[in-house]
Design a protein around this motif. Structure first.
Motif, PDB file in Angstrom:
ATOM      1  N   GLY A   1       0.828  -1.190   0.000  1.00 11.98           N
ATOM      2  CA  GLY A   1       0.000   0.000   0.000  1.00 11.98           C
ATOM      3  C   GLY A   1       0.868   1.247   0.000  1.00 11.98           C
ATOM      4  N   LYS A   2       0.272   2.383  -0.360  1.00  4.82           N
ATOM      5  CA  LYS A   2       1.058   3.614  -0.423  1.00  4.82           C
ATOM      6  C   LYS A   2       1.677   3.948   0.928  1.00  4.82           C
ATOM      7  CE  LYS A   2       0.935   8.435  -1.904  1.00  4.82           C
ATOM      8  NZ  LYS A   2       0.128   9.537  -2.492  1.00  4.82           N
ATOM      9  N   LEU A   3       0.916   3.724   2.014  1.00  4.50           N
ATOM     10  CA  LEU A   3       1.431   3.963   3.353  1.00  4.50           C
ATOM     11  C   LEU A   3       2.091   2.697   3.869  1.00  4.50           C
ATOM     12  CD1 LEU A   3       1.570   5.825   5.913  1.00  4.50           C
ATOM     13  CD2 LEU A   3      -0.506   4.651   6.681  1.00  4.50           C
ATOM     14  N   VAL A   4       3.347   2.816   4.294  1.00  2.49           N
ATOM     15  CA  VAL A   4       4.049   1.694   4.925  1.00  2.49           C
ATOM     16  C   VAL A   4       3.916   1.775   6.445  1.00  2.49           C
ATOM     17  CG1 VAL A   4       6.308   0.602   5.274  1.00  2.49           C
ATOM     18  CG2 VAL A   4       5.657   1.451   3.010  1.00  2.49           C
TER      19      VAL A   4
ATOM     20  N   LYS B   1       0.585   3.484  12.988  1.00  4.54           N
ATOM     21  CA  LYS B   1      -0.330   2.939  11.989  1.00  4.54           C
ATOM     22  C   LYS B   1       0.480   2.239  10.905  1.00  4.54           C
ATOM     23  CE  LYS B   1      -3.966   4.313   8.731  1.00  4.54           C
ATOM     24  NZ  LYS B   1      -4.718   5.474   8.159  1.00  4.54           N
ATOM     25  N   LEU B   2       0.188   0.960  10.661  1.00  4.38           N
ATOM     26  CA  LEU B   2       0.944   0.181   9.681  1.00  4.38           C
ATOM     27  C   LEU B   2       0.186   0.071   8.372  1.00  4.38           C
ATOM     28  CD1 LEU B   2       2.247  -2.739  11.946  1.00  4.38           C
ATOM     29  CD2 LEU B   2       3.415  -0.623  11.324  1.00  4.38           C
TER      30      LEU B   2
ATOM     31  N   MET C   1       6.911  10.377  12.258  1.00  4.03           N
ATOM     32  CA  MET C   1       7.403  10.255  10.887  1.00  4.03           C
ATOM     33  C   MET C   1       6.418   9.422  10.071  1.00  4.03           C
ATOM     34  SD  MET C   1      10.463   7.387  10.871  1.00  4.03           S
ATOM     35  CE  MET C   1      10.713   7.601   9.108  1.00  4.03           C
ATOM     36  N   THR C   2       6.487   9.589   8.751  1.00  2.00           N
ATOM     37  CA  THR C   2       5.655   8.809   7.836  1.00  2.00           C
ATOM     38  C   THR C   2       6.561   8.114   6.834  1.00  2.00           C
ATOM     39  OG1 THR C   2       3.815  10.367   8.041  1.00  2.00           O
ATOM     40  CG2 THR C   2       3.792   8.885   6.145  1.00  2.00           C
TER      41      THR C   2
ATOM     42  N   SER D   1      16.240   9.913   2.413  1.00  7.39           N
ATOM     43  CA  SER D   1      16.134  10.696   3.637  1.00  7.39           C
ATOM     44  C   SER D   1      16.846   9.957   4.749  1.00  7.39           C
ATOM     45  CB  SER D   1      14.669  10.952   4.022  1.00  7.39           C
ATOM     46  OG  SER D   1      14.017   9.744   4.352  1.00  7.39           O
ATOM     47  N   SER D   2      17.218  10.699   5.799  1.00  6.03           N
ATOM     48  CA  SER D   2      17.969  10.131   6.917  1.00  6.03           C
ATOM     49  C   SER D   2      17.256  10.450   8.227  1.00  6.03           C
ATOM     50  CB  SER D   2      19.403  10.695   6.959  1.00  6.03           C
ATOM     51  OG  SER D   2      20.093  10.387   5.772  1.00  6.03           O
TER      52      SER D   2
END
Length: 631
Positions: free
Chosen positions: A312-315, A373-374, A336-337, A502-503
């Motif tokens: 899905g778009k959200l991990v 949220k996963l 964080m997202t 990103s870090s």
């Protein structure tokens, strides 16, 4: 006068020699990086230099007064020894001499007195009477607590203790085999500075390209039993190496073409054989023999991975997460997202909480507070730096196949032997028990196991340890082409720069921030140096004032002094660019590297300094221009 000199040295443990008549010399003060593919024989060469392996042919000479110390590749055991005792083990000979001297000190017979006199002379030559002071000096220099037990230390601090045992010997030559393994970035940079300040000679093997770039005064490559020396930086080595490979490929092609022509000639009809030139026949036999003895360059791993269906778009989405371990805060109010396709690097000291954050992101660990949220449709493949996923008693094949004869890679069946050959395991090596593999082979095996599983989320915990540089660069290409999500823990600065988008940086005191880009991007964006960020945090009011100060200042025009500096920069930049072009033209000349070694090194150092000067001037010009525009 050299410290060590090898002439015509050959060492072989199988049909193909690891060292094939090599000549090699180490001079005082040199810092030599030894590079080459896994299994090329780098560790063997270091053992020859150290006297641990004897040459089959050739001669090995050492300065009779030389002191050689080695930092082993393996970490010292996490046992009950005190750090003081581990460092003092570097002076084991001195301790034995002192114990022998003290045992004789109560005897008065002539034989004992003579032995004591010999022991005293030896102790004075080794500065043995100051053993305790020498150990304490090294402990202070490395920031080690003498009374701490090794079982209480992380891998990075145990590495420091092992380095202390080497440095306490005050060696003229220090041998380092993968010194950055198990070290966090801060400790790697500390080690880099220690080595730059070290006055003795250093011969080191490392896959850390930034360490090689910053530390080496000369790069020596071991390839198919031969040593080639490249003066200058790692970047220049890559350019010269590429040219040599192209020349070798062209020469081999010309040789093979001529051989094919001669083979056709020898097979001509009766008439041609009647007039056959016997000298030409002998030359053909010689060419056949030369071709049969040619050692082809070992191939690089042919890595590909099996991608699962898209997630899905959200991990994962983390909101205001708090987490502590053993009473120590690791995360405070962290959000964080993670979205599909992100390549996120986790940077921080050992024990700062990187693995904890990974487990929270993957849903394996509940935070003390906050919301997680996963996403959906996640197929996770995990690379474990501790190699816990490998059964040391089973063969390479069984560790990957699980009893199957084939694996499915992107919908295509591959025989397990063929698949493992892509990771440089020959059929014989593929049947070897894992316990017999080298560190680099174990990491290649972990990658083979990892990439045989369908995955859309890759979790990589220190994947670069023990990999040779060519395999490491190929891994970078594979990860850049991967369309899924990557969560990467690495202390390899260049690897982070080349891979991540990103870090997430653990900056101390449970402060964790996310930055765009890799390691160098973080250095540019961070609000203050790491050592300050890890110091006691400022009160909120002071932070607010510090943030407001530059904004108030930027509302004014440049001061007279800054304006004069800005006005002078274009001319300085022009002069610096002209000087750099002049130096680049000199180093690009065909005969440049045939000049005296010291002259080549001097010019290359001047070139490096000029590049840094130009970069500094450019950064200052951009900074002042930005200030003027804001004003």
């Amino acid at each position: 006068m050299p410290l060590v000199k090898l002439e015509g040295v050959s060492v072989s443990f199988s049909a193909a020699p690891l060292l094939d008549g090599v000549d090699f010399q180490i001079d005082p003060g040199e810092r030599i990086a030894l590079v080459g593919l896994n299994g090329a024989g780098k560790s063997t060469l270091m053992k020859v230099v150290n006297g641990q392996v004897h040459a089959d042919h050739g001669s090995v000479w050492q300065d009779p007064a030389i002191r050689v110390a080695q930092l082993p590749q393996m970490l010292p055991a996490a046992d009950e020894r005190l750090v003081y005792d581990v460092v003092a083990e570097g002076l084991a000979e001195v301790r034995e001499l002192r114990e022998a001297f003290e045992a004789l000190s109560h005897k008065t017979d002539a034989a004992s007195l003579q032995k004591m006199e010999r022991l005293q002379l030896r102790l004075e030559a080794l500065d043995g009477w100051h053993l305790e002071q020498r150990v304490q000096t090294v402990l202070d220099r490395l920031g080690l607590d003498a009374d701490t037990r090794m079982s209480e230390l992380s891998g990075g601090w145990r590495r420091r203790a092992a380095l202390g045992a080497a440095l306490v010997q005050r060696p003229d030559l220090l041998l380092l085999d993968e010194p950055t393994n198990h070290l966090d970035i801060e400790t790697i940079e500390w080690l880099e500075q220690v080595m730059l300040d070290y006055r003795g000679a250093i011969l080191f093997v490392s896959h850390d390209r930034d360490l090689v770039e910053h530390l080496a005064t000369r790069i020596v490559e071991l390839d198919r039993g031969n040593l080639t020396s490249f003066p200058g930086s790692y970047t220049q080595y890559l350019e010269l190496k590429q040219k040599l490979l192209e020349d070798e490929e062209r020469q081999n092609a010309e040789f093979d073409k001529k051989l094919a022509q001669e083979e056709r000639w020898i097979r001509q009809g009766i008439k041609a054989r009647r007039t056959r030139n016997e000298g030409r026949v002998r030359a053909l036999k010689q060419m056949r023999q030369e071709r049969s003895q040619r050692r082809e360059r070992q191939g690089t791993a042919n890595i590909s991975l099996d991608e699962a269906q898209r997630s899905g778009k959200l991990v994962a989405e983390l909101k205001h997460v708090n987490m502590q371990y053993a009473g120590k805060p690791l995360l405070q109010d962290f959000s964080m997202t993670v979205q599909r396709g992100d390549r996120i690097g986790l940077i921080g000291a050992n024990g700062s909480g990187k693995s904890t954050l990974l487990r929270i992101i993957l849903g394996q660990l509940e935070p003390d507070a906050g919301e997680v949220k996963l996403g959906t449709k996640m197929d996770v493949a995990y690379f474990d730096q501790l190699r816990g996923q490998l059964d040391p008693e089973k063969s390479v094949i069984d560790n990957v196949s699980g009893g199957r004869e084939s694996v499915d890679i992107n919908g295509r069946q591959r025989h397990i032997i063929s698949y493992l050959q892509d990771f440089l395991f020959s059929p014989e090596r593929a049947r070897t028990p894992v316990k017999a593999l080298s560190g680099g082979e174990c990491n290649r095996l972990l990658l083979a196991r990892l990439f045989s599983q369908p995955a859309n989320v890759l979790v990589l915990d220190e994947p670069t340890n023990d990999l040779d540089i060519e395999t490491l660069e190929l891994l970078e290409e594979i990860l850049l082409a991967f369309e899924g999500t990557i969560l990467l823990v690495s202390h390899d600065r260049r690897f982070l720069d080349n891979v991540v988008t990103s870090s997430v940086v653990f900056e101390g005191d449970a402060r964790v921030r996310e930055y765009v880009g890799g390691y160098k991007d973080w250095l540019r964006q961070r609000p203050q140096p790491v050592h300050q960020a890890q110091a006691e945090a400022k009160p909120a009011e002071e932070k607010q004032k510090a943030a407001e100060k530059p904004r108030r200042k930027s509302s004014n025009k440049l001061s007279y002094k800054l304006q004069r500096e800005l006005d002078s920069l274009p001319e300085q930049l022009e002069e610096a660019e002209a000087e750099l072009e002049k130096l680049q033209a000199e180093t690009s000349a065909p005969d440049f590297y045939s000049r005296d070694h010291e002259d080549v090194a001097r010019v290359l150092e001047v070139l490096h300094q000029q590049e840094q000067r130009l970069e500094t001037l450019m950064e200052r010009w951009v900074e002042l221009e930005a200030m003027q525009e804001e004003g």
